[in-house]
Design a protein around this motif. Structure first.
Motif, PDB file in Angstrom:
ATOM      1  N   LEU A 101      12.896  39.035  40.634  1.00  0.00           N
ATOM      2  CA  LEU A 101      12.949  40.310  39.918  1.00  0.00           C
ATOM      3  C   LEU A 101      12.025  41.352  40.541  1.00  0.00           C
ATOM      4  O   LEU A 101      12.330  42.545  40.520  1.00  0.00           O
ATOM      5  N   ASP A 102      10.902  40.903  41.110  1.00  0.00           N
ATOM      6  CA  ASP A 102       9.992  41.829  41.782  1.00  0.00           C
ATOM      7  C   ASP A 102      10.699  42.592  42.904  1.00  0.00           C
ATOM      8  O   ASP A 102      10.390  43.754  43.163  1.00  0.00           O
ATOM      9  N   ALA A 103      11.664  41.941  43.547  1.00  0.00           N
ATOM     10  CA  ALA A 103      12.407  42.586  44.634  1.00  0.00           C
ATOM     11  C   ALA A 103      13.187  43.810  44.134  1.00  0.00           C
ATOM     12  O   ALA A 103      13.533  44.685  44.927  1.00  0.00           O
ATOM     13  N   PHE A 104      13.454  43.859  42.831  1.00  0.00           N
ATOM     14  CA  PHE A 104      14.171  44.988  42.234  1.00  0.00           C
ATOM     15  C   PHE A 104      13.221  45.986  41.574  1.00  0.00           C
ATOM     16  O   PHE A 104      13.658  46.876  40.854  1.00  0.00           O
ATOM     17  N   GLY A 105      11.903  45.818  41.768  1.00  0.00           N
ATOM     18  CA  GLY A 105      10.922  46.741  41.199  1.00  0.00           C
ATOM     19  C   GLY A 105      10.635  46.496  39.728  1.00  0.00           C
ATOM     20  O   GLY A 105      10.375  47.437  38.970  1.00  0.00           O
ATOM     21  N   ALA A 106      10.651  45.254  39.307  1.00  0.00           N
ATOM     22  CA  ALA A 106      10.504  44.907  37.892  1.00  0.00           C
ATOM     23  C   ALA A 106       9.190  45.390  37.282  1.00  0.00           C
ATOM     24  O   ALA A 106       8.134  45.327  37.915  1.00  0.00           O
ATOM     25  N   VAL A 107       9.291  45.866  36.050  1.00  0.00           N
ATOM     26  CA  VAL A 107       8.143  46.154  35.191  1.00  0.00           C
ATOM     27  C   VAL A 107       8.251  45.170  34.033  1.00  0.00           C
ATOM     28  O   VAL A 107       9.278  45.135  33.338  1.00  0.00           O
ATOM     29  N   TYR A 108       7.217  44.350  33.841  1.00  0.00           N
ATOM     30  CA  TYR A 108       7.242  43.297  32.830  1.00  0.00           C
ATOM     31  C   TYR A 108       6.638  43.809  31.529  1.00  0.00           C
ATOM     32  O   TYR A 108       5.518  44.300  31.514  1.00  0.00           O
ATOM     33  N   MET A 109       7.408  43.681  30.476  1.00  0.00           N
ATOM     34  CA  MET A 109       6.990  44.137  29.155  1.00  0.00           C
ATOM     35  C   MET A 109       6.570  42.916  28.344  1.00  0.00           C
ATOM     36  O   MET A 109       7.304  41.918  28.284  1.00  0.00           O
ATOM     37  N   ASN A 110       5.390  42.980  27.735  1.00  0.00           N
ATOM     38  CA  ASN A 110       4.838  41.868  26.972  1.00  0.00           C
ATOM     39  C   ASN A 110       4.953  42.143  25.488  1.00  0.00           C
ATOM     40  O   ASN A 110       4.403  43.126  24.987  1.00  0.00           O
ATOM     41  N   SER A 111       5.644  41.262  24.805  1.00  0.00           N
ATOM     42  CA  SER A 111       5.813  41.400  23.364  1.00  0.00           C
ATOM     43  C   SER A 111       4.467  41.178  22.676  1.00  0.00           C
ATOM     44  O   SER A 111       3.721  40.271  23.024  1.00  0.00           O
ATOM     45  N   PHE A 112       4.152  42.038  21.708  1.00  0.00           N
ATOM     46  CA  PHE A 112       2.913  41.845  20.967  1.00  0.00           C
ATOM     47  C   PHE A 112       3.135  41.827  19.458  1.00  0.00           C
ATOM     48  O   PHE A 112       2.219  41.525  18.709  1.00  0.00           O
ATOM     49  N   ASP A 113       4.361  42.122  19.003  1.00  0.00           N
ATOM     50  CA  ASP A 113       4.650  42.065  17.577  1.00  0.00           C
ATOM     51  C   ASP A 113       6.161  42.173  17.392  1.00  0.00           C
ATOM     52  O   ASP A 113       6.855  42.701  18.266  1.00  0.00           O
ATOM     53  N   GLY A 114       6.667  41.698  16.276  1.00  0.00           N
ATOM     54  CA  GLY A 114       8.080  41.833  15.966  1.00  0.00           C
ATOM     55  C   GLY A 114       8.738  40.501  15.688  1.00  0.00           C
ATOM     56  O   GLY A 114       8.070  39.476  15.570  1.00  0.00           O
ATOM     57  N   PHE A 115      10.057  40.521  15.566  1.00  0.00           N
ATOM     58  CA  PHE A 115      10.813  39.296  15.295  1.00  0.00           C
ATOM     59  C   PHE A 115      12.233  39.454  15.812  1.00  0.00           C
ATOM     60  O   PHE A 115      12.684  40.558  16.101  1.00  0.00           O
TER      61      PHE A 115
END
Length: 118
Positions: A101-115
């Motif tokens: 995924l890094d090869a496509f310029g990925a930005v990783y989003m980290n869940s911190f709340d929700g369901f």
């Protein structure tokens, strides 16, 4: 979402390339529909055919095989028709998945709340 990975791609597209891109996408979708680990795979386009979103939802162990086996034969033609302008990744992809995924310029989003409901 720990056992799944969700990718949201944004692509730019020249409107005159949309018919060829649409034909190519039909082939990619047909191939991807055979992957049991792909839970959602959907393309959307804006009204003037200049922006495309792909929403992909995978079992966490299925992303690498999608990229290496299913998407790879289409990759060169795909990238001739569109430019990837962003990739947001949700979930907890492992290192081999992140490498791809890094090869496509990925930005990783980290869940911190929700369901999530099933």
């Amino acid at each position: 979402m720990k056992d799944e990975v969700i990718n949201i791609f944004t692509l730019s597209l020249a409107p005159e390339n949309f018919p060829a891109f649409k034909r190519l996408v039909a082939e990619i979708v047909a191939a991807t529909s055979q992957e049991p680990g792909t839970l959602m795979y959907e393309y959307s386009v804006n009204d003037d055919h200049t922006v495309v979103h792909i929403i992909e939802r995978y079992r966490a162990d299925a992303v690498v095989s999608h990229i290496e086996q299913t998407f790879a034969p289409f990759g060169e033609k795909f990238l001739e028709l569109v430019t990837i302008t962003s990739l947001l990744v949700y979930g907890s992809p492992d290192e081999p998945t992140r490498k791809h995924l890094d090869a496509f310029g990925a930005v990783y989003m980290n869940s911190f709340d929700g369901f999530t409901r099933t």
